[in-house]
Design a protein around this motif. Sequence first.
Motif, PDB file in Angstrom:
ATOM      1  N   LYS A 248      20.229   6.288  -5.476  1.00  0.00           N
ATOM      2  CA  LYS A 248      20.167   8.033  -5.740  1.00  0.00           C
ATOM      3  C   LYS A 248      20.244   7.748  -7.338  1.00  0.00           C
ATOM      4  O   LYS A 248      20.130   8.300  -8.074  1.00  0.00           O
ATOM      5  CB  LYS A 248      21.393   8.279  -4.747  1.00  0.00           C
ATOM      6  CG  LYS A 248      21.175   8.379  -3.530  1.00  0.00           C
ATOM      7  CD  LYS A 248      22.089   9.071  -2.608  1.00  0.00           C
ATOM      8  CE  LYS A 248      22.925   8.222  -2.581  1.00  0.00           C
ATOM      9  NZ  LYS A 248      23.265   7.003  -2.036  1.00  0.00           N
ATOM     10  N   SER A 249      21.780   6.716  -7.247  1.00  0.00           N
ATOM     11  CA  SER A 249      21.951   6.534  -8.907  1.00  0.00           C
ATOM     12  C   SER A 249      21.127   6.026 -10.367  1.00  0.00           C
ATOM     13  O   SER A 249      21.261   6.377 -10.821  1.00  0.00           O
ATOM     14  CB  SER A 249      23.648   5.315  -9.096  1.00  0.00           C
ATOM     15  OG  SER A 249      24.490   6.262  -8.348  1.00  0.00           O
ATOM     16  N   SER A 250      20.330   4.967  -9.470  1.00  0.00           N
ATOM     17  CA  SER A 250      19.566   4.315 -10.707  1.00  0.00           C
ATOM     18  C   SER A 250      18.626   5.044 -10.522  1.00  0.00           C
ATOM     19  O   SER A 250      17.761   5.501 -12.049  1.00  0.00           O
ATOM     20  CB  SER A 250      19.096   3.224  -9.258  1.00  0.00           C
ATOM     21  OG  SER A 250      19.289   2.603  -9.121  1.00  0.00           O
TER      22      SER A 250
ATOM     23  N   PRO B 240      25.909   7.042 -13.955  1.00  0.00           N
ATOM     24  CA  PRO B 240      26.281   6.596 -13.178  1.00  0.00           C
ATOM     25  C   PRO B 240      26.235   4.593 -12.538  1.00  0.00           C
ATOM     26  O   PRO B 240      25.349   4.862 -12.888  1.00  0.00           O
ATOM     27  CB  PRO B 240      25.950   7.371 -12.013  1.00  0.00           C
ATOM     28  CG  PRO B 240      24.847   7.570 -11.773  1.00  0.00           C
ATOM     29  CD  PRO B 240      24.570   7.606 -13.381  1.00  0.00           C
ATOM     30  N   ALA B 241      27.871   4.606 -12.181  1.00  0.00           N
ATOM     31  CA  ALA B 241      26.857   3.147 -11.502  1.00  0.00           C
ATOM     32  C   ALA B 241      26.688   2.560 -10.955  1.00  0.00           C
ATOM     33  O   ALA B 241      26.261   2.943  -9.666  1.00  0.00           O
ATOM     34  CB  ALA B 241      28.863   2.497 -11.466  1.00  0.00           C
ATOM     35  N   VAL B 242      25.663   1.576 -10.551  1.00  0.00           N
ATOM     36  CA  VAL B 242      24.779   1.368  -9.846  1.00  0.00           C
ATOM     37  C   VAL B 242      25.101  -0.553  -9.120  1.00  0.00           C
ATOM     38  O   VAL B 242      25.075  -1.870 -10.880  1.00  0.00           O
ATOM     39  CB  VAL B 242      23.143   1.434 -10.970  1.00  0.00           C
ATOM     40  CG1 VAL B 242      22.498  -0.361  -9.986  1.00  0.00           C
ATOM     41  CG2 VAL B 242      22.782   2.093 -11.111  1.00  0.00           C
TER      42      VAL B 242
ATOM     43  N   THR C 229      28.645   1.731  -3.818  1.00  0.00           N
ATOM     44  CA  THR C 229      29.379   1.929  -5.137  1.00  0.00           C
ATOM     45  C   THR C 229      29.690   3.363  -6.169  1.00  0.00           C
ATOM     46  O   THR C 229      30.655   3.572  -6.365  1.00  0.00           O
ATOM     47  CB  THR C 229      27.986   1.626  -6.074  1.00  0.00           C
ATOM     48  OG1 THR C 229      27.246   0.547  -5.440  1.00  0.00           O
ATOM     49  CG2 THR C 229      28.288   0.606  -7.193  1.00  0.00           C
ATOM     50  N   THR C 230      28.795   4.383  -5.293  1.00  0.00           N
ATOM     51  CA  THR C 230      29.274   5.982  -6.680  1.00  0.00           C
ATOM     52  C   THR C 230      30.260   6.375  -5.430  1.00  0.00           C
ATOM     53  O   THR C 230      30.346   6.617  -4.086  1.00  0.00           O
ATOM     54  CB  THR C 230      28.193   6.380  -6.168  1.00  0.00           C
ATOM     55  OG1 THR C 230      27.449   6.310  -6.796  1.00  0.00           O
ATOM     56  CG2 THR C 230      28.657   8.073  -6.463  1.00  0.00           C
ATOM     57  N   LEU C 231      31.332   6.603  -5.877  1.00  0.00           N
ATOM     58  CA  LEU C 231      32.803   7.240  -5.440  1.00  0.00           C
ATOM     59  C   LEU C 231      33.095   8.854  -5.424  1.00  0.00           C
ATOM     60  O   LEU C 231      33.793   9.000  -5.038  1.00  0.00           O
ATOM     61  CB  LEU C 231      33.828   6.648  -5.543  1.00  0.00           C
ATOM     62  CG  LEU C 231      34.285   4.890  -4.756  1.00  0.00           C
ATOM     63  CD1 LEU C 231      34.837   4.242  -5.183  1.00  0.00           C
ATOM     64  CD2 LEU C 231      34.310   4.623  -3.425  1.00  0.00           C
TER      65      LEU C 231
ATOM     66  N   ALA D 171      22.490  16.501  -9.114  1.00  0.00           N
ATOM     67  CA  ALA D 171      23.896  15.737  -8.824  1.00  0.00           C
ATOM     68  C   ALA D 171      23.295  14.487  -7.290  1.00  0.00           C
ATOM     69  O   ALA D 171      22.581  14.670  -6.930  1.00  0.00           O
ATOM     70  CB  ALA D 171      24.164  16.829  -7.514  1.00  0.00           C
ATOM     71  N   ASP D 172      24.197  13.706  -8.372  1.00  0.00           N
ATOM     72  CA  ASP D 172      24.498  12.664  -7.069  1.00  0.00           C
ATOM     73  C   ASP D 172      25.670  12.057  -6.401  1.00  0.00           C
ATOM     74  O   ASP D 172      26.511  12.536  -6.988  1.00  0.00           O
ATOM     75  CB  ASP D 172      23.967  11.441  -7.864  1.00  0.00           C
ATOM     76  CG  ASP D 172      24.412   9.746  -7.317  1.00  0.00           C
ATOM     77  OD1 ASP D 172      24.344   9.819  -6.354  1.00  0.00           O
ATOM     78  OD2 ASP D 172      24.984   8.348  -8.198  1.00  0.00           O
ATOM     79  N   ILE D 173      25.584  12.018  -5.517  1.00  0.00           N
ATOM     80  CA  ILE D 173      26.086  12.333  -4.250  1.00  0.00           C
ATOM     81  C   ILE D 173      26.635  10.554  -3.841  1.00  0.00           C
ATOM     82  O   ILE D 173      25.716  10.091  -3.480  1.00  0.00           O
ATOM     83  CB  ILE D 173      26.714  13.162  -3.645  1.00  0.00           C
ATOM     84  CG1 ILE D 173      26.140  13.791  -2.158  1.00  0.00           C
ATOM     85  CG2 ILE D 173      26.868  14.602  -4.859  1.00  0.00           C
ATOM     86  CD1 ILE D 173      25.983  14.256  -1.074  1.00  0.00           C
TER      87      ILE D 173
HETATM   88 MG   LIG Z   1      25.263   5.286  -6.828  1.00  0.00          MG
END
Ligand SMILES: [Mg+2]
Length: 407
Positions: free
Chosen positions: A245-247, A257-259, A265-267, A285-287
């Motif tokens: 998702k973040s990628s 966002p961190a990958v 990884t995503t908080l 939105a990346d959750i």
């Molecule tokens: Mg993520």
Amino acid sequence: MRAGEPCWLGAGSGSHGAFEASLRRTSDCAWDRGALDSGLAVACFSQAVLSQLCGPRQVPGTPQEKTALREKTDTEKRHFVDHRRVLVCGGRGGDGVSCFHSEPRKEFGGPDGGDGGSGGHVILRADQQVKSLSSVLSRYQGAHGEAGGRKNCSGRSGTLLYVRVPVGTLVKEGKEVVADLSCPGDEYIAALGGAGGKGNRFFLANDNRAPVTCTPGEPGQQRVLFLELKTVAHAGMVGFPNAGKSSLLRAISNARPAVASYPFTTLKPHVGIVHCEDHQQIAVADIPGIVRGAHQNRGLGSTFLRHIERCRFLLFIVDLSEPEPWTQVEDLKSELEKYEAGLSERPHVIVANKIDLPQARAALPPLRARLGRSVIALSAATGENLEELLLHLQELHGQHVAAELRW
Ligand SMILES: [Mg+2]
Ligand SMILES: Nc1nc2c(ncn2[C@@H]2O[C@H](COP(=O)(O)OP(=O)(O)OP(=O)(O)O)[C@@H](O)[C@H]2O)c(=O)[nH]1
């Protein structure tokens, strides 16, 4: 609201105009450092830029990169708070005073006790610069009004106390929603200040030329409010941890966002803004990742799903390199339904990620056989087929705009 400031107050929550306005505001500040740091960023998808983005990309997640990007080691970022209980007390009104005018040759000058000033309100204000409720304290006390004075002087009123909250904050009292601060600059008077007391001058009447009565100031309003942050975005990405998702958000917007190759990884939610060719802006939105049994508090639980409640459409991100990837969609939909009935019925597209991997390519036909041809197969890492996702995003956004206009 002070004069000269942009007036967003009263812009209907969730109305298209207000929402677009909020996005315009978002994009205005999206290039500043703070906005970029907090994962709010913009990318413009002209053909030229797209071809650049969709060209071969370095696969993130190499050991060095991982250390640089780890969200968990960044203590500041860890303090993402999306709900808060807060006690708000309006300032107490100042007391009225009882006194009489007296000067040489005018000994009985009559009552001249002034009124007390009113107490200050506590006001919640949606601020684009605030990203979480962590800065909101558990208690706010409004400024008290000053007592009245001699010579009919009224006391000074308590100054207004502004509490800055993130855009998208929902204010609840008990179970009832009392305000939805979904646009920058939206304000809500959380606690009214008390009225000032009356001085004895106020009680002067024909039948009472020398009143001694004066009244005390009233206490301010006292309320317990629950603040809940619900991210404001058009599209919400839902997927298992590590699905990419973040990628994907990094690939389609300038959000960062961190990958990393470990789960969770995503908080906290990140919002990226995609600028389309027709000058439309789509907030995505990346959750944090959802796992099977999230409703029973597995993984990070399902409370993060509150951040997609406002999303008009959803992107189910499936990791195509996992065995039986179609079960991911079923599980995600079932978790969404358990969180809120009807949530999985929102307009959505299914995005099959990691198509660059050989085992993923093999899994695509069986996935399409089960879920239909509408599955968008792409690779966030190499940028393959991102255009198709962007076209779908534009289409869904167009449908949402048309639906809003019909209202
Ligand atoms: Mg993520
Ligand atoms: N080969 C390949 N790897 C990918 C792709 N997309 C993501 N990855 C890798 O998958 C891993 C997880 O990616 P993330 O973007 O952090 O996944 P996520 O869904 O945000 O994960 P959480 O934040 O834990 O929910 C990383 O090692 C990425 O490099 C892709 O398209 N192809």
